[in-house]
Motif scaffolding. Structure first.
Motif, PDB file in Angstrom:
ATOM      1  N   SER A  49      49.169 -12.978  17.916  1.00 49.10           N
ATOM      2  CA  SER A  49      49.131 -14.178  17.797  1.00 49.10           C
ATOM      3  C   SER A  49      48.173 -14.530  16.486  1.00 49.10           C
ATOM      4  O   SER A  49      47.617 -13.884  15.966  1.00 49.10           O
ATOM      5  CB  SER A  49      48.333 -14.780  19.030  1.00 49.10           C
ATOM      6  N   SER A  50      48.463 -15.625  15.908  1.00 51.78           N
ATOM      7  CA  SER A  50      47.834 -16.355  14.744  1.00 51.78           C
ATOM      8  C   SER A  50      48.053 -17.996  14.865  1.00 51.78           C
ATOM      9  O   SER A  50      48.912 -18.451  15.434  1.00 51.78           O
ATOM     10  CB  SER A  50      48.774 -15.675  13.539  1.00 51.78           C
ATOM     11  N   THR A  51      47.129 -18.417  14.435  1.00 53.23           N
ATOM     12  CA  THR A  51      47.147 -19.848  14.283  1.00 53.23           C
ATOM     13  C   THR A  51      47.162 -20.271  12.617  1.00 53.23           C
ATOM     14  O   THR A  51      48.172 -20.762  12.030  1.00 53.23           O
ATOM     15  CB  THR A  51      45.826 -20.522  14.668  1.00 53.23           C
ATOM     16  N   ARG A  52      46.147 -19.663  11.951  1.00 55.49           N
ATOM     17  CA  ARG A  52      46.074 -20.151  10.381  1.00 55.49           C
ATOM     18  C   ARG A  52      47.128 -19.512   9.557  1.00 55.49           C
ATOM     19  O   ARG A  52      48.063 -20.244   8.972  1.00 55.49           O
ATOM     20  CB  ARG A  52      44.610 -19.547   9.727  1.00 55.49           C
ATOM     21  N   THR A  53      47.311 -18.095   9.689  1.00 54.55           N
ATOM     22  CA  THR A  53      48.419 -17.666   9.004  1.00 54.55           C
ATOM     23  C   THR A  53      49.877 -17.841   8.966  1.00 54.55           C
ATOM     24  O   THR A  53      50.414 -18.287   8.247  1.00 54.55           O
ATOM     25  CB  THR A  53      48.266 -15.961   8.985  1.00 54.55           C
ATOM     26  N   ARG A  54      50.079 -18.234  10.663  1.00 50.32           N
ATOM     27  CA  ARG A  54      51.608 -18.335  10.619  1.00 50.32           C
ATOM     28  C   ARG A  54      51.938 -19.815  10.141  1.00 50.32           C
ATOM     29  O   ARG A  54      52.742 -20.150   9.832  1.00 50.32           O
ATOM     30  CB  ARG A  54      51.676 -18.425  12.303  1.00 50.32           C
ATOM     31  N   THR A  55      50.663 -20.806  10.595  1.00 45.65           N
ATOM     32  CA  THR A  55      51.025 -22.182  10.293  1.00 45.65           C
ATOM     33  C   THR A  55      51.035 -22.221   8.687  1.00 45.65           C
ATOM     34  O   THR A  55      51.791 -23.190   8.283  1.00 45.65           O
ATOM     35  CB  THR A  55      50.283 -23.160  11.029  1.00 45.65           C
ATOM     36  N   HIS A 265      34.363 -17.585   6.764  1.00 48.51           N
ATOM     37  CA  HIS A 265      34.716 -16.875   8.069  1.00 48.51           C
ATOM     38  C   HIS A 265      36.279 -16.979   8.158  1.00 48.51           C
ATOM     39  O   HIS A 265      36.815 -17.973   7.856  1.00 48.51           O
ATOM     40  CB  HIS A 265      34.154 -17.606   9.590  1.00 48.51           C
ATOM     41  N   PRO A 266      36.950 -15.819   8.240  1.00 50.79           N
ATOM     42  CA  PRO A 266      38.465 -16.017   8.231  1.00 50.79           C
ATOM     43  C   PRO A 266      39.078 -16.717   9.354  1.00 50.79           C
ATOM     44  O   PRO A 266      40.054 -17.079   9.623  1.00 50.79           O
ATOM     45  CB  PRO A 266      38.954 -14.409   8.312  1.00 50.79           C
ATOM     46  N   GLY A 267      38.324 -16.764  10.359  1.00 55.17           N
ATOM     47  CA  GLY A 267      38.700 -17.305  11.755  1.00 55.17           C
ATOM     48  C   GLY A 267      39.474 -16.300  12.646  1.00 55.17           C
ATOM     49  O   GLY A 267      39.811 -15.369  11.807  1.00 55.17           O
ATOM     50  N   PRO A 268      39.765 -16.456  13.862  1.00 51.09           N
ATOM     51  CA  PRO A 268      39.214 -17.495  14.689  1.00 51.09           C
ATOM     52  C   PRO A 268      37.532 -17.226  14.767  1.00 51.09           C
ATOM     53  O   PRO A 268      37.215 -16.003  14.844  1.00 51.09           O
ATOM     54  CB  PRO A 268      39.688 -17.424  15.887  1.00 51.09           C
ATOM     55  N   MET A 269      36.770 -18.294  15.036  1.00 50.81           N
ATOM     56  CA  MET A 269      35.253 -17.856  15.059  1.00 50.81           C
ATOM     57  C   MET A 269      35.019 -18.179  16.515  1.00 50.81           C
ATOM     58  O   MET A 269      35.652 -18.867  17.222  1.00 50.81           O
ATOM     59  CB  MET A 269      34.654 -19.324  14.431  1.00 50.81           C
TER      60      MET A 269
HETATM   61  N1   CP Z   1      42.324 -15.606   9.382  1.00 54.67           N
HETATM   62  C1   CP Z   1      43.547 -15.223  10.164  1.00 54.67           C
HETATM   63  O1   CP Z   1      44.364 -14.513   9.798  1.00 54.67           O
HETATM   64  O2   CP Z   1      43.561 -16.463  11.129  1.00 54.67           O
HETATM   65  P1   CP Z   1      44.908 -16.213  12.406  1.00 54.67           P
HETATM   66  O3   CP Z   1      44.655 -14.877  13.258  1.00 54.67           O
HETATM   67  O4   CP Z   1      44.838 -17.463  13.015  1.00 54.67           O
HETATM   68  O5   CP Z   1      46.256 -16.246  11.535  1.00 54.67           O
END
Ligand code: CP
Length: 311
Positions: A49-55, A265-269
């Motif tokens: 799963s991913s939010t930042r990288t995928r989006t 912070h790279p996230g998710p926090m």
């Molecule tokens: N920083 C990072 O890789 O976040 P995601 O897992 O949401 O993509």
């Protein structure tokens, strides 16, 4: 060519070129680059799963005019047992010209690149690397410290970055630790013994291990916090109350030990565990800027992958 499998494959000149392209693309109106990758086909292949990288990869591709498709392990024939190689060959047969891969197995982007011959962008492979994260972190650090978006062996002279938390399982820590010292920065990897690499590990120049977070903070201009990756602990027991006491970045600790440090912070926090809300949302936090920089860096990486960097 065009792949980004590990941050170590990039020379400092290439890092500078990516930073410069990201800076330009982020600074110009979207209409200027809206057709740069018109009708090019990209596949986002995500086994985790991913939010930042995928989006951000998807929005970056679309803002350059490319077509994207998402294949996730949960809703594809991967669930039926199809291999990474066969999935890659299928995407290639459907016209994909580049694959962005997130996978739980370290090294999988190398395998995919070898079997498909396509440029592959590593969007995080197991506990190995997350090279686009290191580039967006570098862009953020340079901008927050008021430095030029360029990478030479002295760009970060005099700067110490402490990366704190679950170092052992972190691909973000690894990619940053492989990049930042090459620009002259010192990197302190900080956390409890069980979440640090073994003492005997051969660390590259510029990297030190530290278990005392306060000591690490006192030396640092940048404090990068990491989440404990419960999904990779493999039975390891962490006393979260003790962890929070010793390693949480909160207002008391921040103002006592590093009152001007840039917080990342790279996230998710996990708010309330490794970082408190007042710090994450405070004026020293560059966390949202990291996310925005992800878009710019990933646009540049897509142009590099598909147009050889020409924009
Ligand atoms: N920083 C990072 O890789 O976040 P995601 O897992 O949401 O993509």
């Amino acid at each position: 060519p065009g792949s980004l499998l590990s941050i170590t494959q990039l020379s400092l000149e290439e890092v500078s070129n990516i930073l410069a392209l990201a800076e330009r693309l982020a600074g110009e109106p979207q209409s200027k680059h809206a057709t740069l990758l018109e009708n090019r086909k990209l596949a986002l292949l995500f086994y985790e799963s991913s939010t930042r990288t995928r989006t951000s990869f998807e929005l970056a591709a679309k803002s350059l005019g490319a077509m994207t498709t998402l294949v996730s392990d949960k809703s594809s024939s991967i669930e039926k047992g199809e291999s990474l190689k066969d999935t890659g060959l299928t995407l290639r047969a459907l016209g994909a010209e580049c694959i962005i891969l997130r996978h739980n197995a370290s090294g999988s982007p190398y395998l995919l690149a070898k079997h498909t011959g396509l440029p592959v962008l590593n969007a995080g492979d197991g506990m190995h690397e997350h090279p686009s994260q290191a580039l967006l972190d570098l862009r953020t650090i340079l901008s927050r410290l008021g430095k030029k978006q360029a990478a030479t062996d002295t760009t970060l002279d005099g700067i110490t970055v402490c990366i704190t938390g679950d170092i052992l399982h972190s691909r973000v820590a690894r990619s940053n630790a492989l990049l930042l010292p090459r620009l002259g920065a010192k990197v302190i990897l900080c956390g409890p013994q069980q979440l640090l690499p073994p003492e005997a590990v051969d660390l590259s120049t510029g990297i030190t291990l530290e278990r005392d977070f306060d000591k690490a903070l006192q030396q640092s201009q940048v404090a990068m916090m990491l989440r404990i990756q419960k999904e990779r602990l493999a039975g390891m027991q962490i006393d979260l109350a003790d962890y929070q006491k010793q390693y949480q970045l909160n207002e008391d600790r921040y103002f006592k030990h590093a009152p001007t440090a840039v917080v990342m912070h790279p996230g998710p926090m996990i708010r309330g565990l490794e970082i408190t809300a007042d710090i994450a949302d405070g004026p020293s936090s560059a966390i949202e800027e990291q996310v925005r920089n992800g878009l710019a860096i990933r646009m540049a990486l897509l142009v590099r992958a598909l147009n050889g960097g020409a924009a």
